[in-house]
Scaffold this active site. Structure first.
Site, PDB file in Angstrom:
ATOM      1  N   LYS A  69       0.809  -1.237   0.000  1.00 30.39           N
ATOM      2  CA  LYS A  69       0.000   0.000   0.000  1.00 30.39           C
ATOM      3  C   LYS A  69       0.838   1.280   0.000  1.00 30.39           C
ATOM      4  O   LYS A  69       0.373   2.316  -0.460  1.00 30.39           O
ATOM      5  CB  LYS A  69      -0.958   0.008   1.190  1.00 30.39           C
ATOM      6  CG  LYS A  69      -2.123  -0.944   1.014  1.00 30.39           C
ATOM      7  CD  LYS A  69      -3.105  -0.820   2.154  1.00 30.39           C
ATOM      8  CE  LYS A  69      -4.243  -1.807   1.976  1.00 30.39           C
ATOM      9  NZ  LYS A  69      -5.248  -1.693   3.013  1.00 30.39           N
ATOM     10  N   ASP A 105     -10.068   2.734   1.992  1.00 29.39           N
ATOM     11  CA  ASP A 105     -10.116   2.012   3.280  1.00 29.39           C
ATOM     12  C   ASP A 105     -10.806   2.836   4.358  1.00 29.39           C
ATOM     13  O   ASP A 105     -11.635   2.323   5.117  1.00 29.39           O
ATOM     14  CB  ASP A 105      -8.688   1.719   3.779  1.00 29.39           C
ATOM     15  CG  ASP A 105      -8.043   0.568   3.024  1.00 29.39           C
ATOM     16  OD1 ASP A 105      -8.771  -0.318   2.548  1.00 29.39           O
ATOM     17  OD2 ASP A 105      -6.803   0.561   2.917  1.00 29.39           O
TER      18      ASP A 105
END
Ligand code: ATR
Length: 273
Positions: A69, A105
């Site tokens: 990420k 997220d």
């Protein structure tokens, strides 16, 4: 020609994302397929090559999970504000051969919470100070919550709190702090260690809602303890579902078929049990 999407990570074969996205493509009549791209992290070139070859492989977008990420950010042309602020990308869109990075997220976590509670002015404890805690902590603060961080390594919680104007708390003070909401972002309680929990029922008395971002198992020991304490619980599947809907919306510019994706997700969870 069929568009290709997928999830980039390692290890990633247990991912629940293909089931959700492929069900969405089918129900929306989109000629696309969502695959698993398990990229070996032992050679840095592997991720670079994957990014350089997206056009060649007809890849229109992809999800990003552990451990990439942060690392994926160096291959992005642009980022959205959240991805840039928290330093983490979980969604990539290929626009005219340029890769743009997004983070869904945090909005996924917020939407999962909003199914059960308000956020504004609530006193919220986040367990952990890693990537997920950063994204969720920053976004909750933006929403007007009073956010506290507890982390095993104190220096990391202090650093995170300082960056986003949050508070820190000592472990022994948690029980008496009157939190409204508690969110676990650590791997404690994840299979095969499913008997562990950072907090027990006695430390969660009076807490309204407890959310765990872990999906294996769905009902973690923390959530069992939270129920004993009388709190409502939110599983990691809710955040996973909402972050996936956010990805669909970025890739296709329209609302995601949430019920279809939800059914596919829970079916996949039952199959993987
Ligand atoms: P993610 O990106 O998914 O948030 P991460 O960045 O690796 O994952 O962060 C994991 C978090 O869980 C960290 O805050 C870590 O604490 P440390 O900073 O002390 O490493 C926390 N964590 C991991 N294992 C833990 C354990 N056994 N007990 C308590 N906290 C733990």
């Amino acid at each position: 020609m069929k568009k290709i999407f997928g999830i980039v990570g390692h290890p990633v074969k247990q991912s629940l994302s293909p089931a959700m996205h492929n069900a969405a493509f089918k129900s929306e009549g989109i000629d696309a397929e969502y695959k698993i791209f398990d990229i070996d992290p032992s050679d840095e070139e592997n991720l670079a090559n994957f990014c350089y070859e997206t056009d060649l492989n007809n890849i229109a977008g992809f999800s990003v999970t552990m451990p990439y990420k942060q690392e994926i950010m160096k291959y992005m042309e642009e980022y959205d504000l959240l991805a840039r602020t928290v330093g983490s990308v979980n969604t990539v869109e290929n626009v005219d051969s340029k890769l743009n990075g997004y983070n869904t997220d945090a909005t996924g976590a917020i939407q999962a919470l909003q199914e059960k509670t308000t956020i504004n002015k609530e006193k919220i404890l986040i367990l952990g100070a890693g990537g997920a805690a950063r994204a969720i902590g920053y976004s909750l603060k933006e929403f007007g919550a009073d956010v506290y961080i507890f982390n095993r390594t104190k220096s990391k919680s202090i650093e995170l709190a300082k960056e986003f104007d949050l508070e820190t708390i000592e472990f022994t003070q948690i029980a008496d702090a009157d939190f409204d909401i508690i969110i676990n972002t650590t791997p404690v309680g994840m299979l095969p260690d499913s008997g562990s929990s950072l907090l027990h029922a006695e430390q969660m008395k009076g807490v309204k809602v407890v959310m765990d971002i872990i999906t294996h198992p769905l009902e973690t020991q923390l959530l069992k303890e939270a129920k004993k304490a009388g709190a409502e619980t939110i599983t990691g599947a809710r955040m996973l579902l909402h972050q996936a809907c956010g990805q669909f919306e970025i890739w296709f510019g329209k609302s995601a078929p949430i019920e279809v994706m939800e059914t596919a997700l829970y079916e996949e969870l039952r199959n993987k049990d």
